[in-house]
Write a protein that holds these residues in place. Structure first.
Motif, PDB file in Angstrom:
ATOM      1  N   HIS A 230      -9.832  14.201  -4.783  1.00 55.87           N
ATOM      2  CA  HIS A 230     -10.735  14.490  -5.901  1.00 55.87           C
ATOM      3  C   HIS A 230     -11.722  13.340  -6.080  1.00 55.87           C
ATOM      4  CE1 HIS A 230     -12.120  15.110 -10.041  1.00 55.87           C
ATOM      5  NE2 HIS A 230     -11.924  16.389  -9.757  1.00 55.87           N
ATOM      6  N   GLU A 231     -12.928  13.659  -6.477  1.00 57.90           N
ATOM      7  CA  GLU A 231     -14.001  12.655  -6.598  1.00 57.90           C
ATOM      8  C   GLU A 231     -13.691  11.544  -7.605  1.00 57.90           C
ATOM      9  OE1 GLU A 231     -16.802  15.098  -9.779  1.00 57.90           O
ATOM     10  OE2 GLU A 231     -17.363  15.065  -7.663  1.00 57.90           O
ATOM     11  N   SER A 232     -12.758  11.758  -8.522  1.00 50.11           N
ATOM     12  CA  SER A 232     -12.406  10.724  -9.506  1.00 50.11           C
ATOM     13  C   SER A 232     -11.361   9.742  -8.985  1.00 50.11           C
ATOM     14  CB  SER A 232     -11.879  11.381 -10.787  1.00 50.11           C
ATOM     15  OG  SER A 232     -10.672  12.064 -10.531  1.00 50.11           O
ATOM     16  N   SER A 233     -10.846   9.961  -7.783  1.00 50.03           N
ATOM     17  CA  SER A 233      -9.800   9.097  -7.221  1.00 50.03           C
ATOM     18  C   SER A 233     -10.393   8.045  -6.300  1.00 50.03           C
ATOM     19  CB  SER A 233      -8.780   9.947  -6.464  1.00 50.03           C
ATOM     20  OG  SER A 233      -8.052  10.738  -7.387  1.00 50.03           O
ATOM     21  N   TYR A 234      -9.638   6.964  -6.096  1.00 53.81           N
ATOM     22  CA  TYR A 234     -10.056   5.859  -5.241  1.00 53.81           C
ATOM     23  C   TYR A 234      -9.086   5.710  -4.072  1.00 53.81           C
ATOM     24  CZ  TYR A 234     -13.139   4.431  -9.000  1.00 53.81           C
ATOM     25  OH  TYR A 234     -14.119   4.403  -9.948  1.00 53.81           O
TER      26      TYR A 234
ATOM     27  N   VAL B 147      -3.723   5.492   5.508  1.00 52.03           N
ATOM     28  CA  VAL B 147      -3.550   6.660   6.362  1.00 52.03           C
ATOM     29  C   VAL B 147      -3.100   7.818   5.483  1.00 52.03           C
ATOM     30  CG1 VAL B 147      -2.227   7.687   8.257  1.00 52.03           C
ATOM     31  CG2 VAL B 147      -2.990   5.310   8.405  1.00 52.03           C
ATOM     32  N   ILE B 148      -3.808   8.938   5.567  1.00 55.42           N
ATOM     33  CA  ILE B 148      -3.473  10.133   4.793  1.00 55.42           C
ATOM     34  C   ILE B 148      -3.368  11.294   5.765  1.00 55.42           C
ATOM     35  CG2 ILE B 148      -4.188  11.715   2.972  1.00 55.42           C
ATOM     36  CD1 ILE B 148      -5.782   9.362   1.763  1.00 55.42           C
ATOM     37  N   GLY B 149      -2.241  11.987   5.733  1.00 59.10           N
ATOM     38  CA  GLY B 149      -1.982  13.075   6.660  1.00 59.10           C
ATOM     39  C   GLY B 149      -2.721  14.359   6.337  1.00 59.10           C
ATOM     40  N   GLU B 150      -2.755  15.215   7.311  1.00 58.93           N
ATOM     41  CA  GLU B 150      -3.433  16.501   7.241  1.00 58.93           C
ATOM     42  C   GLU B 150      -2.902  17.365   6.087  1.00 58.93           C
ATOM     43  OE1 GLU B 150      -3.956  20.307  10.252  1.00 58.93           O
ATOM     44  OE2 GLU B 150      -3.620  18.305  11.074  1.00 58.93           O
ATOM     45  N   ASN B 151      -3.818  18.045   5.419  1.00 61.42           N
ATOM     46  CA  ASN B 151      -3.537  18.980   4.321  1.00 61.42           C
ATOM     47  C   ASN B 151      -2.940  18.334   3.073  1.00 61.42           C
ATOM     48  OD1 ASN B 151      -4.501  21.251   5.751  1.00 61.42           O
ATOM     49  ND2 ASN B 151      -2.554  21.349   6.864  1.00 61.42           N
ATOM     50  N   THR B 152      -2.994  17.031   2.964  1.00 63.89           N
ATOM     51  CA  THR B 152      -2.538  16.353   1.748  1.00 63.89           C
ATOM     52  C   THR B 152      -3.615  16.501   0.678  1.00 63.89           C
ATOM     53  OG1 THR B 152      -0.986  14.861   2.797  1.00 63.89           O
ATOM     54  CG2 THR B 152      -2.050  14.048   0.799  1.00 63.89           C
ATOM     55  N   LYS B 153      -3.169  16.640  -0.573  1.00 69.35           N
ATOM     56  CA  LYS B 153      -4.088  16.797  -1.701  1.00 69.35           C
ATOM     57  C   LYS B 153      -3.837  15.681  -2.710  1.00 69.35           C
ATOM     58  CE  LYS B 153      -4.542  21.783  -1.173  1.00 69.35           C
ATOM     59  NZ  LYS B 153      -4.032  21.791   0.186  1.00 69.35           N
ATOM     60  N   ILE B 154      -4.905  14.981  -3.071  1.00 65.88           N
ATOM     61  CA  ILE B 154      -4.849  13.886  -4.037  1.00 65.88           C
ATOM     62  C   ILE B 154      -5.774  14.264  -5.182  1.00 65.88           C
ATOM     63  CG2 ILE B 154      -5.300  11.434  -4.395  1.00 65.88           C
ATOM     64  CD1 ILE B 154      -4.695  11.101  -1.346  1.00 65.88           C
ATOM     65  N   TRP B 155      -5.192  14.519  -6.343  1.00 65.30           N
ATOM     66  CA  TRP B 155      -5.951  15.059  -7.462  1.00 65.30           C
ATOM     67  C   TRP B 155      -6.555  13.974  -8.332  1.00 65.30           C
ATOM     68  CZ3 TRP B 155      -7.572  19.790  -6.981  1.00 65.30           C
ATOM     69  CH2 TRP B 155      -6.877  20.642  -6.111  1.00 65.30           C
ATOM     70  N   HIS B 156      -6.892  14.276  -9.573  1.00 61.08           N
ATOM     71  CA  HIS B 156      -7.690  13.452 -10.480  1.00 61.08           C
ATOM     72  C   HIS B 156      -7.089  12.069 -10.749  1.00 61.08           C
ATOM     73  CE1 HIS B 156      -8.557  17.657 -11.284  1.00 61.08           C
ATOM     74  NE2 HIS B 156      -9.724  17.292 -11.788  1.00 61.08           N
TER      75      HIS B 156
ATOM     76  N   CYS C  55      -6.400   9.246  -9.250  1.00 63.19           N
ATOM     77  CA  CYS C  55      -5.381   8.573  -8.437  1.00 63.19           C
ATOM     78  C   CYS C  55      -5.984   7.337  -7.764  1.00 63.19           C
ATOM     79  CB  CYS C  55      -4.844   9.514  -7.357  1.00 63.19           C
ATOM     80  SG  CYS C  55      -3.946  10.920  -8.014  1.00 63.19           S
ATOM     81  N   HIS C  56      -5.097   6.424  -7.383  1.00 57.83           N
ATOM     82  CA  HIS C  56      -5.516   5.247  -6.623  1.00 57.83           C
ATOM     83  C   HIS C  56      -4.518   5.053  -5.489  1.00 57.83           C
ATOM     84  CE1 HIS C  56      -6.588   0.668  -6.586  1.00 57.83           C
ATOM     85  NE2 HIS C  56      -6.976   1.288  -5.485  1.00 57.83           N
ATOM     86  N   ILE C  57      -5.012   5.069  -4.275  1.00 57.72           N
ATOM     87  CA  ILE C  57      -4.197   4.829  -3.091  1.00 57.72           C
ATOM     88  C   ILE C  57      -4.627   3.467  -2.551  1.00 57.72           C
ATOM     89  CG2 ILE C  57      -3.412   5.712  -0.866  1.00 57.72           C
ATOM     90  CD1 ILE C  57      -2.991   7.676  -3.279  1.00 57.72           C
ATOM     91  N   GLN C  58      -3.702   2.503  -2.565  1.00 60.42           N
ATOM     92  CA  GLN C  58      -4.048   1.123  -2.253  1.00 60.42           C
ATOM     93  C   GLN C  58      -3.867   0.774  -0.781  1.00 60.42           C
ATOM     94  OE1 GLN C  58      -2.362  -1.669  -5.068  1.00 60.42           O
ATOM     95  NE2 GLN C  58      -2.639  -0.242  -6.761  1.00 60.42           N
ATOM     96  N   LYS C  59      -4.450  -0.334  -0.409  1.00 60.39           N
ATOM     97  CA  LYS C  59      -4.511  -0.813   0.972  1.00 60.39           C
ATOM     98  C   LYS C  59      -3.138  -0.790   1.649  1.00 60.39           C
ATOM     99  CE  LYS C  59      -6.018  -4.736   3.715  1.00 60.39           C
ATOM    100  NZ  LYS C  59      -6.639  -6.056   3.696  1.00 60.39           N
ATOM    101  N   GLY C  60      -3.121  -0.272   2.855  1.00 60.86           N
ATOM    102  CA  GLY C  60      -1.914  -0.278   3.669  1.00 60.86           C
ATOM    103  C   GLY C  60      -0.958   0.869   3.397  1.00 60.86           C
TER     104      GLY C  60
ATOM    105  N   GLY D 111      -0.316  14.564  -8.062  1.00 59.68           N
ATOM    106  CA  GLY D 111      -0.899  15.032  -9.314  1.00 59.68           C
ATOM    107  C   GLY D 111      -1.820  13.993  -9.929  1.00 59.68           C
ATOM    108  N   GLN D 112      -2.240  14.268 -11.139  1.00 60.32           N
ATOM    109  CA  GLN D 112      -3.165  13.402 -11.857  1.00 60.32           C
ATOM    110  C   GLN D 112      -2.555  12.036 -12.134  1.00 60.32           C
ATOM    111  OE1 GLN D 112      -5.516  15.137 -15.133  1.00 60.32           O
ATOM    112  NE2 GLN D 112      -4.431  13.667 -16.416  1.00 60.32           N
ATOM    113  N   ASN D 113      -3.376  10.990 -11.997  1.00 64.19           N
ATOM    114  CA  ASN D 113      -3.019   9.632 -12.403  1.00 64.19           C
ATOM    115  C   ASN D 113      -1.835   9.057 -11.620  1.00 64.19           C
ATOM    116  OD1 ASN D 113      -3.550   7.345 -14.025  1.00 64.19           O
ATOM    117  ND2 ASN D 113      -1.843   7.888 -15.357  1.00 64.19           N
ATOM    118  N   VAL D 114      -1.818   9.254 -10.332  1.00 65.82           N
ATOM    119  CA  VAL D 114      -0.781   8.679  -9.469  1.00 65.82           C
ATOM    120  C   VAL D 114      -1.334   7.416  -8.821  1.00 65.82           C
ATOM    121  CG1 VAL D 114       0.568   9.018  -7.348  1.00 65.82           C
ATOM    122  CG2 VAL D 114       0.370  10.867  -9.039  1.00 65.82           C
ATOM    123  N   ASN D 115      -0.520   6.365  -8.809  1.00 67.77           N
ATOM    124  CA  ASN D 115      -0.885   5.127  -8.135  1.00 67.77           C
ATOM    125  C   ASN D 115       0.081   4.912  -6.979  1.00 67.77           C
ATOM    126  OD1 ASN D 115      -2.278   2.495  -7.909  1.00 67.77           O
ATOM    127  ND2 ASN D 115      -0.232   1.728  -8.350  1.00 67.77           N
ATOM    128  N   VAL D 116      -0.463   4.740  -5.778  1.00 70.81           N
ATOM    129  CA  VAL D 116       0.336   4.411  -4.600  1.00 70.81           C
ATOM    130  C   VAL D 116      -0.067   2.992  -4.212  1.00 70.81           C
ATOM    131  CG1 VAL D 116       0.895   5.010  -2.223  1.00 70.81           C
ATOM    132  CG2 VAL D 116       0.420   6.827  -3.885  1.00 70.81           C
TER     133      VAL D 116
END
Length: 189
Positions: free
Chosen positions: A7-11, A17-26, A28-33, A43-48
């Motif tokens: 989603h455009e609101s996520s970073y 690395v993100i696998g095929e067909n994965t969905k990251i919604w509103h 969210c922040h996926i951090q380095k590594g 779902g919404q507001n997930v931090n990895v």
């Protein structure tokens, strides 16, 4: 073009690395590594956090933070607002950094209920279920049904998710289990 949805609101940081067909919604922040498998849903507001490892088919509901040191194997379910920790004795003034983090492993097909807390340094066994609001303070055996504060085993669950009765035969799929020395073993499909 990527083969996953963000989603455009996520970073998404670099070196992710993100696998095929994965969905990251509103929001969210996926951090380095971070390493995320295929067919996952966040779902919404997930931090990895940095260097978190996530298998295939994992579902992480709203408001979950997966801190460095957490690993989720394939098909793990994290309910809304469940909590993971990575430091047993945190101090704002004396940060330990990654070298001081304790590892947490959630094995394949385990489910963690809404608002449950997983204290770091433990392993949740495959296909275990952690009840909503439970606080896990020790390792959890495969197929265990855990509830309470601190969480205690209150029963066993089938690989299909049904709670097993005393006979240890699943009422839904009819798999048969046997308890040995505090562990559950499947003996027939």
């Amino acid at each position: 073009m990527s083969n996953f949805f963000v989603h455009e609101s996520s970073y998404i940081d670099e070196d992710v690395v993100i696998g095929e067909n994965t969905k990251i919604w509103h929001f969210c922040h996926i951090q380095k590594g971070a390493r995320i498998g295929a067919n996952c849903s966040f779902g919404q507001n997930v931090n990895v956090s940095n260097h978190v490892i996530i298998g295939n088919g994992v579902k992480v509901q709203n408001n979950v933070s997966l801190y460095e040191g957490v690993e989720l194997e394939d098909y793990v379910f994290c309910g809304p607002s469940c909590v993971f920790t990575n430091d047993l004795t945190p101090r704002s003034k004396y940060p330990k950094g990654a070298a001081g983090y304790k590892k947490t492993l959630v094995k394949k097909e385990a489910s963690i209920g809404a608002n449950a807390t997983i204290v770091c340094g433990h392993t949740i066994g495959k296909r275990a279920i952690i009840a909503a609001g439970a606080v896990v303070t020790k390792d959890v055996p495969d197929y265990a049904l855990m509830a309470g504060v601190p969480a205690k085993r209150i029963g066993w669950v089938c690989e299909c998710g049904q709670v097993l009765k005393e006979s240890l035969e699943c009422p839904a799929c009819h798999k048969i289990y046997q308890e040995q020395n505090g562990y559950l073993k499947k003996i027939a499909d």
